[in-house]
Write an enzyme that holds these catalytic residues in place. Structure first.
Site, mmCIF file in Angstrom:
data_model
loop_
_atom_site.group_PDB
_atom_site.id
_atom_site.type_symbol
_atom_site.label_atom_id
_atom_site.label_comp_id
_atom_site.label_asym_id
_atom_site.label_seq_id
_atom_site.Cartn_x
_atom_site.Cartn_y
_atom_site.Cartn_z
ATOM 1 N N VAL A 1 0.822 -1.209 0.000
ATOM 2 C CA VAL A 1 0.000 0.000 0.000
ATOM 3 C C VAL A 1 0.857 1.259 0.000
ATOM 4 C CG1 VAL A 1 -0.144 0.134 2.532
ATOM 5 C CG2 VAL A 1 -2.029 1.028 1.134
ATOM 6 N N LYS A 2 2.107 1.137 0.455
ATOM 7 C CA LYS A 2 2.975 2.302 0.607
ATOM 8 C C LYS A 2 3.377 2.939 -0.726
ATOM 9 C CE LYS A 2 3.382 1.971 5.141
ATOM 10 N NZ LYS A 2 2.905 2.995 6.072
ATOM 11 N N ASP A 3 3.189 2.223 -1.834
ATOM 12 C CA ASP A 3 3.486 2.811 -3.144
ATOM 13 C C ASP A 3 2.671 4.084 -3.366
ATOM 14 O OD1 ASP A 3 5.037 0.588 -3.508
ATOM 15 O OD2 ASP A 3 3.892 -0.233 -5.188
ATOM 16 N N ALA B 1 4.079 7.032 -1.353
ATOM 17 C CA ALA B 1 5.447 7.351 -1.773
ATOM 18 C C ALA B 1 5.419 8.326 -2.955
ATOM 19 C CB ALA B 1 6.201 6.075 -2.142
#
Length: 453
Positions: free
Chosen positions: A43-45, A48
């Protein structure tokens, strides 16, 4: 032709997948938002890209600059993909509790990885918070991301993840359940969903060793709740600015063991290979089952891929060492099966006390059986030797027979574990098991404790 101009254009629009066997006891429709479908497998994409684009727009990040961030691994991966496409350098500061797979993956995509100790205060100069800030001050043309307090984090989920979930459920979602770390996902998604329907309940999954649950319920930041834990990706010993507690209806805490066990269950029962925080979310979901009704639509978010935990939660030896592997321990031999092939360390009656001490140090053991030509005749342990030394400083040169205690009890293969446990007392710290082939092995209190589920 249908193609993406670069890998960043493939971020988002991840699927909702109905969960079945693992949530059989929940009387509601449970859907998993599987974020491993993002190119960086987490999910961090999403955040970012958003954090970097916002930093570029206001001049905090300049062309050719170096991005610096403290990360549990997944944010670092997302940042790395953006850095590659946009031409930045990246330094990731990571704590030593994170899996080796995460560190290796970050290096594989060009990041420099700096590893810091986990079990230190956030203000300690060795913590990954402090090291990140220091590197940002020392590195020319650099930008410290600070995902915890960078509100572009939660904004990404307000703009992307929340709307996706609303659209995919046709606005029928009633509960959103997600692990809380930086707070960006729960706050961004929660804000969007509650604007659409204030009756939607937002539940956060916390871990033991973290401050979130108690702070949400009492407003007290209790430092006594802070201690080292194994679960990755959720929980904190700080209060990130991205956590908007006013949007969260409640928290439930999940143990390290339950998080690890349910991480494996998701793969085995649903065929979805996801990471440690997903296991925590499912166990937390089950703990909250009384809140769900038959017509409810519950969305739980799976943060990252199981590939980052192959050496940890998906490794039997790692799980067994921590007492997390759910095995049936019923007999004496079950508690020592991991080291049953090791030679039993003994000391003879006429050997010196110094020999026993040397053996304890060499093999890192606390109890040793004493033998003579007839067999087991006594035992010594650390407590015996300490008491003897206090009484006589020259005890090291005395024979073992002068300080030894009674021999350890001996049980046979197949002895029920309950019977073995009853043989332990203040005076007796070990039991010997007759392996039936002329050899014996030792069972200690540590082995019994390690078998407790």
């Amino acid at each position: 032709m249908d193609f993406s101009k670069n890998i960043l254009e493939t971020i988002g629009n991840t699927p909702l997948v109905k969960l079945n066997k693992i949530v059989a006891e929940i009387d509601a429709l449970v859907l998993a938002k599987v974020e491993t479908f993002n190119p960086g497998n987490s999910v961090k994409d999403r955040m970012a890209v958003k954090m970097i684009e916002d930093a570029e727009a206001d001049g905090r990040l300049k062309p050719g600059g170096t991005i610096i961030e403290g990360t549990s691994g997944n944010t670092g991966m997302g940042l790395a993909l953006v850095a590659i496409v946009k031409g930045y350098k990246l330094i990731c500061v990571i704590s030593d509790k994170q899996s080796k797979e995460k560190m290796d993956i970050l290096r594989a995509v060009g990041a420099k990885v700096v590893v810091c100790p986990t079990d230190v205060e956030p203000t300690d100069p060795r913590s990954y918070y402090s090291v990140s800030k220091r590197l940002a001050q020392e590195t020319p043309n650099s930008w410290y991301v600070n995902q915890y307090d960078n509100l572009s984090n939660s904004l990404a989920h307000y703009e992307q993840t929340g709307p996706e979930i609303w659209k995919q459920t046709e606005g029928k979602i009633t509960h959103f359940v997600v692990g809380v770390g930086t707070g960006g996902t729960i706050s961004g998604v929660g804000k969007y969903l509650k604007e659409k329907n204030p009756n939607i309940k937002i539940w956060g999954i916390d871990t033991y060793g973290s401050v979130f649950k108690k702070y949400h319920e009492t407003g007290i930041f209790d430092e006594n709740e802070i201690y080292s834990y194994i679960t990755e990706g959720i929980g904190e010993d700080i209060l990130p600015k991205n956590v908007d507690f006013s949007l969260i209806d409640g928290f439930t805490k999940v143990t390290d063991k339950d998080a690890a066990v349910y991480t494996r269950k998701i793969a085995l029962e649903e065929g979805i290979f996801v990471g440690n925080s997903a296991g925590a979310c499912i166990k937390g979901l089950l703990q909250l089952k009384e809140h769900f009704k038959p017509d409810d639509v519950v969305v739980v978010l799976f943060h990252d891929s199981g590939s980052r935990y192959v050496g940890k939660m998906f490794n039997d030896d790692w799980m067994r060492e921590r007492g997390f592997l759910e095995e049936n321990v019923t007999k004496a031999e079950d508690v020592i099966k991991d080291h049953i092939d090791k030679e039993l360390i003994v000391v003879r009656t006429e050997e010196l006390v110094s020999h026993a001490i040397e053996r304890m140090r060499k093999y890192k053991i606390s109890q040793i059986p004493v033998v003579d030509i007839n067999g087991f005749v006594g035992s010594v342990d650390e407590t015996d030797l300490f008491r003897s030394y206090v009484a006589d400083k020259n005890v090291a040169e005395k024979p073992i027979k002068e300080v030894m205690s009674k021999p350890f009890p001996i049980v046979k293969l197949g002895t029920p574990i309950e019977e073995v446990s009853r043989l332990f007392s203040k005076e007796n710290d070990a039991v010997l098991i007759d392996l039936g082939n002329g050899s014996h092995h030792i069972i200690t209190k540590y082995d019994i404790i390690g078998s407790i589920k």
